[in-house]
Structures are given as C-alpha cells and as structure tokens.
Scaffold this motif. Sequence first.
Motif, short mmCIF file in Angstrom:
data_model
loop_
_atom_site.label_atom_id
_atom_site.label_comp_id
_atom_site.label_asym_id
_atom_site.label_seq_id
_atom_site.Cartn_x
_atom_site.Cartn_y
_atom_site.Cartn_z
N PHE A 96 -11.79 90.96 43.53
CA PHE A 96 -12.76 90.04 42.94
C PHE A 96 -13.88 90.80 42.24
CE2 PHE A 96 -12.01 86.40 46.24
CZ PHE A 96 -10.74 86.21 45.71
N GLU A 97 -13.55 91.91 41.63
CA GLU A 97 -14.58 92.72 40.99
C GLU A 97 -15.26 91.98 39.84
OE1 GLU A 97 -15.13 97.29 39.28
OE2 GLU A 97 -13.17 96.58 39.97
N THR A 98 -14.54 91.09 39.21
CA THR A 98 -15.10 90.30 38.11
C THR A 98 -14.73 88.83 38.31
OG1 THR A 98 -13.14 90.48 36.70
CG2 THR A 98 -14.79 92.25 36.52
N ARG B 33 -21.01 82.25 44.89
CA ARG B 33 -20.76 81.53 46.13
C ARG B 33 -19.53 82.04 46.85
NH1 ARG B 33 -22.01 75.25 44.27
NH2 ARG B 33 -24.29 75.35 44.50
N ALA B 34 -18.48 82.33 46.09
CA ALA B 34 -17.25 82.83 46.70
C ALA B 34 -17.46 84.22 47.31
CB ALA B 34 -16.13 82.87 45.67
N ILE C 80 -13.97 79.65 36.37
CA ILE C 80 -14.94 80.13 37.36
C ILE C 80 -16.22 80.50 36.63
CG2 ILE C 80 -15.46 81.98 38.99
CD1 ILE C 80 -13.45 80.05 40.05
N ASP C 81 -17.31 79.83 36.96
CA ASP C 81 -18.58 80.19 36.34
C ASP C 81 -19.34 81.14 37.27
OD1 ASP C 81 -19.83 78.66 38.33
OD2 ASP C 81 -20.02 76.90 37.03
N ALA C 82 -20.52 81.57 36.81
CA ALA C 82 -21.30 82.56 37.56
C ALA C 82 -21.68 82.05 38.95
CB ALA C 82 -22.56 82.93 36.77
N TRP D 272 -6.78 85.25 40.65
CA TRP D 272 -6.32 85.19 42.04
C TRP D 272 -6.20 83.73 42.50
CZ3 TRP D 272 -8.04 83.37 46.78
CH2 TRP D 272 -7.47 83.93 47.92
N MET D 273 -7.19 82.93 42.16
CA MET D 273 -7.17 81.53 42.56
C MET D 273 -6.07 80.77 41.86
SD MET D 273 -11.24 80.61 42.94
CE MET D 273 -10.88 78.93 43.51
N ARG D 274 -5.79 81.10 40.61
CA ARG D 274 -4.71 80.43 39.89
C ARG D 274 -3.36 80.75 40.53
NH1 ARG D 274 -6.67 77.71 35.88
NH2 ARG D 274 -8.42 78.49 34.64
#
Length: 202
Positions: free
Chosen positions: A41-43, A70-71, A63-65, A50-52
């Motif tokens: 999850f570096e970016t 939050r994740a 995915i927004d900022a 990953w989520m897709r």
Amino acid sequence: MWLSQKHAVPEELALLYDFVNTLDCRRYVERGVAHTGGDEFETPSQMEAWMRRRRLLQPGKRIDAQDYRRALNLRDALRNFLQLPAGDRRKDSDAARRLTVAAKDFPLALVVTNKGAVTLQAASGSSALGCVVAEMYGLAKTDRLARLKTCASEECRWIFFDRSKPANRHWCASNLCGNRQKTRTYRRKLREQFSDLNGVDR
C-alpha cells in the motif's frame, strides 16, 4: 495466490490476514538471500489495485486521499494491537483505544443471509474494508483472536495464525524465525561466558 491461501489460513479470517500483512517488515537473510520486505500500500493506486483484486471496490470507484489515510490508519492500529500478548489486549491499553478509534471509520451492518445466517458486513456506502473489522470481530466472538499473533522475531514481525493445539507459538515459523532466534541467543550467551572468563566488560 493470496498469502492466506499459501499459509492455509482459515477462510473466515483470510481478508484480515492478507490486509495486515500488506506491510512486510521482514528483514533477514535466509540461505544467503536477503529478504527486504515492502509495502503493498505504498501508494493509493497500489491500494486501489489490491482492493480491486479482492473485489472490494465497485466498478468506477476510486481511492481518494481520505480513503487511503483511513485504511493505513486501520492497518497500523490492527498491527499495533496484534503485537500485544493476548492478555494485554484490554480496552484501556493505548493500542486498544487506537484500534477502537480507527474502526469507527469502517461502520458495519447486521445482515441476514438467504440461508438464515446472521453476519456483520460493511455498511452500505462505506468502505468494504469494514469486512476486515467484521472478521476480527468474528474471531473475538469465537475465542480465536488470541491465536492471531505477531512473530516474536524482531527481524520478522509477520502476523500469523497460531494453529497449534495449545496456541503457544511465538514465531510464525519455528524452523526459520525460531531457529534464527535460538542461534542468536546461544551465540550471545557464549560471548557473555567468554567475557566473564576473561574479565572483559560487556
């Protein structure tokens, strides 16, 4: 193949297991090969991919900022909590309070399936990563949360599920992390004995 599949983790905690281990803190040398770890999850785009793959994002959803922060906060809070021995995971610990706060960003809803099973799922309109929180709740309700641990090796810190009958494992792999730790302890004791015999200050 997902990590949870590779390590034969029970299906009901597979997402939680894979999520917390997207941060790989392992730093060791095995058979002459250095493992340097990394962060899946570096970016935000890596997290989104990953989520897709896990089917946790609806088509067109990005995915927004804020989602990203939050994740990461949830993952860090989970890892901090799971680093504690089971007996120290009480509600008044700093790690427990931090996890409680982080989980509030991932609300859950009670769902009754077509077969009549009652489960918790991510609430409508919220991040599907709430399923991670739901899996952790499920572990706690079945008295298996204490089996989800952090490897005791400082070179590893992998989150693992202890399948041993007495649930007393300290390392994710006794033949790897366990042996390395025992070897270091043995060598340290030899150095201490040598220092004592020769009057050398440690």
